[in-house]
Design a protein around this motif. Structure first.
Motif, PDB file in Angstrom:
ATOM      1  N   VAL A  14       9.609   7.626  -2.865  1.00 48.26           N
ATOM      2  CA  VAL A  14       9.122   6.243  -2.814  1.00 48.26           C
ATOM      3  C   VAL A  14       7.758   6.215  -2.120  1.00 48.26           C
ATOM      4  N   GLN A  15       7.636   6.937  -1.027  1.00 47.09           N
ATOM      5  CA  GLN A  15       6.374   6.955  -0.281  1.00 47.09           C
ATOM      6  C   GLN A  15       5.246   7.555  -1.114  1.00 47.09           C
ATOM      7  N   ARG A  16       5.535   8.609  -1.874  1.00 48.28           N
ATOM      8  CA  ARG A  16       4.517   9.230  -2.734  1.00 48.28           C
ATOM      9  C   ARG A  16       4.115   8.323  -3.891  1.00 48.28           C
ATOM     10  N   SER A  17       4.987   7.421  -4.280  1.00 51.10           N
ATOM     11  CA  SER A  17       4.726   6.529  -5.405  1.00 51.10           C
ATOM     12  C   SER A  17       3.876   5.321  -5.030  1.00 51.10           C
ATOM     13  N   ALA A  18       3.762   5.058  -3.763  1.00 49.32           N
ATOM     14  CA  ALA A  18       2.980   3.905  -3.302  1.00 49.32           C
ATOM     15  C   ALA A  18       1.494   4.217  -3.407  1.00 49.32           C
ATOM     16  N   PRO A  19       0.658   3.222  -3.594  1.00 48.50           N
ATOM     17  CA  PRO A  19       0.990   1.801  -3.684  1.00 48.50           C
ATOM     18  C   PRO A  19       1.501   1.453  -5.075  1.00 48.50           C
ATOM     19  N   PHE A  20       2.212   0.353  -5.131  1.00 46.11           N
ATOM     20  CA  PHE A  20       2.746  -0.164  -6.376  1.00 46.11           C
ATOM     21  C   PHE A  20       1.819  -1.260  -6.886  1.00 46.11           C
ATOM     22  N   GLY A  21       2.020  -1.667  -8.098  1.00 42.47           N
ATOM     23  CA  GLY A  21       1.245  -2.791  -8.617  1.00 42.47           C
ATOM     24  C   GLY A  21       1.673  -4.075  -7.929  1.00 42.47           C
ATOM     25  N   PRO A  22       0.795  -5.052  -7.893  1.00 43.76           N
ATOM     26  CA  PRO A  22       1.164  -6.331  -7.302  1.00 43.76           C
ATOM     27  C   PRO A  22       2.370  -6.926  -8.030  1.00 43.76           C
ATOM     28  N   PRO A  23       3.354  -7.405  -7.287  1.00 45.14           N
ATOM     29  CA  PRO A  23       4.524  -8.003  -7.947  1.00 45.14           C
ATOM     30  C   PRO A  23       4.188  -9.375  -8.519  1.00 45.14           C
ATOM     31  N   PRO A  24       4.986  -9.828  -9.479  1.00 50.13           N
ATOM     32  CA  PRO A  24       4.782 -11.171 -10.019  1.00 50.13           C
ATOM     33  C   PRO A  24       4.900 -12.212  -8.896  1.00 50.13           C
ATOM     34  N   ASP A  25       4.212 -13.307  -9.065  1.00 47.45           N
ATOM     35  CA  ASP A  25       4.190 -14.355  -8.044  1.00 47.45           C
ATOM     36  C   ASP A  25       5.580 -14.771  -7.581  1.00 47.45           C
ATOM     37  N   HIS A  26       6.508 -14.922  -8.507  1.00 43.74           N
ATOM     38  CA  HIS A  26       7.835 -15.423  -8.144  1.00 43.74           C
ATOM     39  C   HIS A  26       8.679 -14.402  -7.365  1.00 43.74           C
ATOM     40  N   LEU A  27       8.259 -13.152  -7.294  1.00 44.70           N
ATOM     41  CA  LEU A  27       9.009 -12.127  -6.560  1.00 44.70           C
ATOM     42  C   LEU A  27       8.359 -11.746  -5.234  1.00 44.70           C
ATOM     43  N   ARG A  28       7.148 -12.165  -5.008  1.00 46.53           N
ATOM     44  CA  ARG A  28       6.378 -11.700  -3.848  1.00 46.53           C
ATOM     45  C   ARG A  28       7.048 -11.972  -2.513  1.00 46.53           C
ATOM     46  N   SER A  29       7.499 -13.166  -2.300  1.00 48.35           N
ATOM     47  CA  SER A  29       8.103 -13.512  -1.015  1.00 48.35           C
ATOM     48  C   SER A  29       9.349 -12.670  -0.735  1.00 48.35           C
ATOM     49  N   GLY A  30      10.223 -12.561  -1.720  1.00 47.29           N
ATOM     50  CA  GLY A  30      11.457 -11.799  -1.554  1.00 47.29           C
ATOM     51  C   GLY A  30      11.224 -10.315  -1.365  1.00 47.29           C
ATOM     52  N   LEU A  31      10.259  -9.749  -2.094  1.00 45.29           N
ATOM     53  CA  LEU A  31       9.968  -8.319  -1.951  1.00 45.29           C
ATOM     54  C   LEU A  31       9.367  -8.002  -0.590  1.00 45.29           C
ATOM     55  N   LYS A  32       8.641  -8.953  -0.037  1.00 44.31           N
ATOM     56  CA  LYS A  32       8.035  -8.733   1.269  1.00 44.31           C
ATOM     57  C   LYS A  32       9.061  -8.883   2.387  1.00 44.31           C
ATOM     58  N   SER A  33       9.918  -9.883   2.297  1.00 43.86           N
ATOM     59  CA  SER A  33      10.857 -10.141   3.387  1.00 43.86           C
ATOM     60  C   SER A  33      12.167  -9.357   3.261  1.00 43.86           C
ATOM     61  N   ASP A  34      12.757  -9.363   2.073  1.00 41.19           N
ATOM     62  CA  ASP A  34      14.064  -8.738   1.888  1.00 41.19           C
ATOM     63  C   ASP A  34      14.001  -7.380   1.187  1.00 41.19           C
ATOM     64  N   GLY A  35      13.005  -7.201   0.345  1.00 39.28           N
ATOM     65  CA  GLY A  35      12.887  -5.961  -0.416  1.00 39.28           C
ATOM     66  C   GLY A  35      13.772  -5.970  -1.643  1.00 39.28           C
ATOM     67  N   VAL A  36      13.821  -4.838  -2.294  1.00 41.75           N
ATOM     68  CA  VAL A  36      14.654  -4.652  -3.471  1.00 41.75           C
ATOM     69  C   VAL A  36      15.434  -3.351  -3.301  1.00 41.75           C
ATOM     70  N   ALA A  37      16.713  -3.389  -3.649  1.00 44.96           N
ATOM     71  CA  ALA A  37      17.563  -2.199  -3.572  1.00 44.96           C
ATOM     72  C   ALA A  37      17.439  -1.413  -4.868  1.00 44.96           C
ATOM     73  N   VAL A  38      17.234  -0.117  -4.736  1.00 42.42           N
ATOM     74  CA  VAL A  38      17.099   0.766  -5.893  1.00 42.42           C
ATOM     75  C   VAL A  38      18.025   1.955  -5.697  1.00 42.42           C
ATOM     76  N   SER A  39      18.821   2.253  -6.737  1.00 45.63           N
ATOM     77  CA  SER A  39      19.743   3.396  -6.677  1.00 45.63           C
ATOM     78  C   SER A  39      19.112   4.615  -7.332  1.00 45.63           C
ATOM     79  N   PHE A  40      19.413   5.783  -6.777  1.00 45.77           N
ATOM     80  CA  PHE A  40      18.884   7.043  -7.291  1.00 45.77           C
ATOM     81  C   PHE A  40      20.012   8.050  -7.475  1.00 45.77           C
ATOM     82  N   LYS A  41      19.943   8.733  -8.613  1.00 44.27           N
ATOM     83  CA  LYS A  41      20.813   9.879  -8.897  1.00 44.27           C
ATOM     84  C   LYS A  41      19.891  10.977  -9.409  1.00 44.27           C
TER      85      LYS A  41
END
Length: 83
Positions: A55-82
């Motif tokens: 995840v750290q190597r993949s940063a920075p990411f593209g700007p998120p859509p306006d409607h997701l910005r607040s949630g991604l900044k405060s709560d984040g998003v859970a991502v599963s990996f296998k």
């Protein structure tokens, strides 16, 4: 993020088959990584560390859509990996 993750050399194939980890990724409005944390460990520290590093190597990411910005900044998003 997936393309930046590779545990093939560090964990034997038989051990990789049952691994699954979940991380929470927080990014700011411009796509800068604010934090990455393991929310559900795979039980294998090497795999969890490899996921976090991918995840750290993949940063920075593209700007998120306006409607997701607040949630991604405060709560984040859970991502599963296998592997």
């Amino acid at each position: 993020v997936k393309r930046n993750s590779d545990v093939s050399d560090s964990i034997p194939e038989a051990g990789r088959q049952s691994l699954k980890a979940e991380v929470v990724i927080r990014i700011d409005t411009a796509g800068k990584l604010l934090a990455v944390s393991v929310s559900k460990s795979s039980g294998n520290q090497m795999f969890d560390d490899a996921v976090r590093a991918a995840v750290q190597r993949s940063a920075p990411f593209g700007p998120p859509p306006d409607h997701l910005r607040s949630g991604l900044k405060s709560d984040g998003v859970a991502v599963s990996f296998k592997p």
